[in-house]
Design an enzyme around this catalytic site. Sequence first.
Site, short mmCIF file in Angstrom:
data_model
loop_
_atom_site.label_atom_id
_atom_site.label_comp_id
_atom_site.label_asym_id
_atom_site.label_seq_id
_atom_site.Cartn_x
_atom_site.Cartn_y
_atom_site.Cartn_z
N HIS A 36 27.08 9.08 62.16
CA HIS A 36 28.38 9.59 61.64
C HIS A 36 28.37 9.71 60.12
O HIS A 36 29.39 10.11 59.54
CB HIS A 36 29.52 8.67 62.08
CG HIS A 36 29.73 8.62 63.56
ND1 HIS A 36 29.89 9.75 64.32
CD2 HIS A 36 29.78 7.57 64.43
CE1 HIS A 36 30.04 9.40 65.59
NE2 HIS A 36 29.97 8.09 65.69
N ASP A 79 24.11 9.78 72.03
CA ASP A 79 25.18 8.80 71.86
C ASP A 79 26.47 9.33 72.51
O ASP A 79 26.67 10.54 72.61
CB ASP A 79 25.40 8.57 70.35
CG ASP A 79 26.34 7.43 70.03
OD1 ASP A 79 25.86 6.34 69.71
OD2 ASP A 79 27.58 7.63 70.10
N HIS A 95 29.29 9.42 71.24
CA HIS A 95 30.07 10.16 70.24
C HIS A 95 29.23 11.27 69.63
O HIS A 95 28.02 11.12 69.46
CB HIS A 95 30.53 9.22 69.13
CG HIS A 95 31.32 8.04 69.61
ND1 HIS A 95 30.73 6.82 69.89
CD2 HIS A 95 32.63 7.91 69.89
CE1 HIS A 95 31.68 5.97 70.31
NE2 HIS A 95 32.84 6.61 70.31
N ASP A 141 26.12 3.82 74.18
CA ASP A 141 27.55 3.66 74.47
C ASP A 141 28.09 4.68 75.48
O ASP A 141 29.27 4.64 75.83
CB ASP A 141 28.40 3.67 73.19
CG ASP A 141 27.98 4.73 72.19
OD1 ASP A 141 27.08 5.52 72.49
OD2 ASP A 141 28.58 4.77 71.09
ZN ZN Z 1 28.76 6.10 69.56
#
Ligand code: ZN
Length: 342
Positions: free
Chosen positions: A158, A193, A195, A282
């Site tokens: 991120h 991931d 996200h 995740d």
């Molecule tokens: Zn994540």
Amino acid sequence: MKAFYAQEQKRHDPRAFLSSGAAQPNPEKPERVERLLAGAKSAGYTIERPGNHGLGPVSAVHTPEYLDFLEHIFERWQRIDGASAEVIPNIHPIARNGSYPASAVGQAGYHMADTACPISGETWQSALWSAWSAVEAAETVMAGASGAYALCRPPGHHAFADVAGGFCFINNSAVAAQVLRRQAARVAILDVDLHHGNGTQGIFYARSDVLTVSLHADPVRFYPFFWGHADERGEGPGLGYNFNLPLPRKSADAAFLEALGVAFQRIRAFSPDVLVVALGLDAFEGDPFGGLSVTTPGFSRIGEAIAGLDLPTVIVQEGGYLCDELGDNLTAFLTGFGGKAR
Ligand SMILES: [Zn+2]
């Protein structure tokens, strides 16, 4: 196969975190390291300490302004009367085309996308060693290994060229990809991931030498909200070199593997010399974020499928939060990855 990790990476211990406006304990806990180390060892990996690679490989993807901020902001923050124990932003520019703020509070808002990446006195060193683990894994693959695993914590995907966010400070996957570019003409980054890898996308958005592909929970109602949609395809010379595959919430193994097949088609068409896997765990059905429903055997199949691309591969740890199966999920992925033709 080799794994890389330095104990300094465990010192960063973020406390603050806001979820839907409510204060919660920060889920990016140092204990994640113990689970991931155990998971890598169970898969037969040997853990080695990376060397000190200096700022060179990090400044190849981050601005000097941002790195100076990361290194010194905590010390400056402590001089503010009544300031919080960790650096947490409380104001952000709605556009970043104005002047650069001189104050610590202004710069925190400028360089931090959200409240999920508090900076303490340990953060800079932990983030640097995390990046050096990625550098060492990349150099191991450049030296001829078929694969290597970087236990990167804090995670990185991120983080943009000059912005921290979502538990991330230095973009370890981007650092690894840029190191690999010393030898490889074309590098692909595959982000699995939960996200969207918005920072990685941002760093390479206008480039055609690094293909960025991300599978993730649909950001229409999920972090990072503003990025990760299917119509984000790159810009300028990078147009067509970014590929997002948003998945419906609670998608399980079959849907994830099907999307992975679509991602592989794009990666094969790019014909990369080497692959970076941004490995978030995740997407697991039992992860506290609860966005997707991949199972432990599912991670093994994902690892096996990625090995089937038959590319030298640098595996960089991203997310995956405390739950009983966190270590097992890493073991499953690494075993699946290593089990086929390796
Ligand atoms: Zn994540």
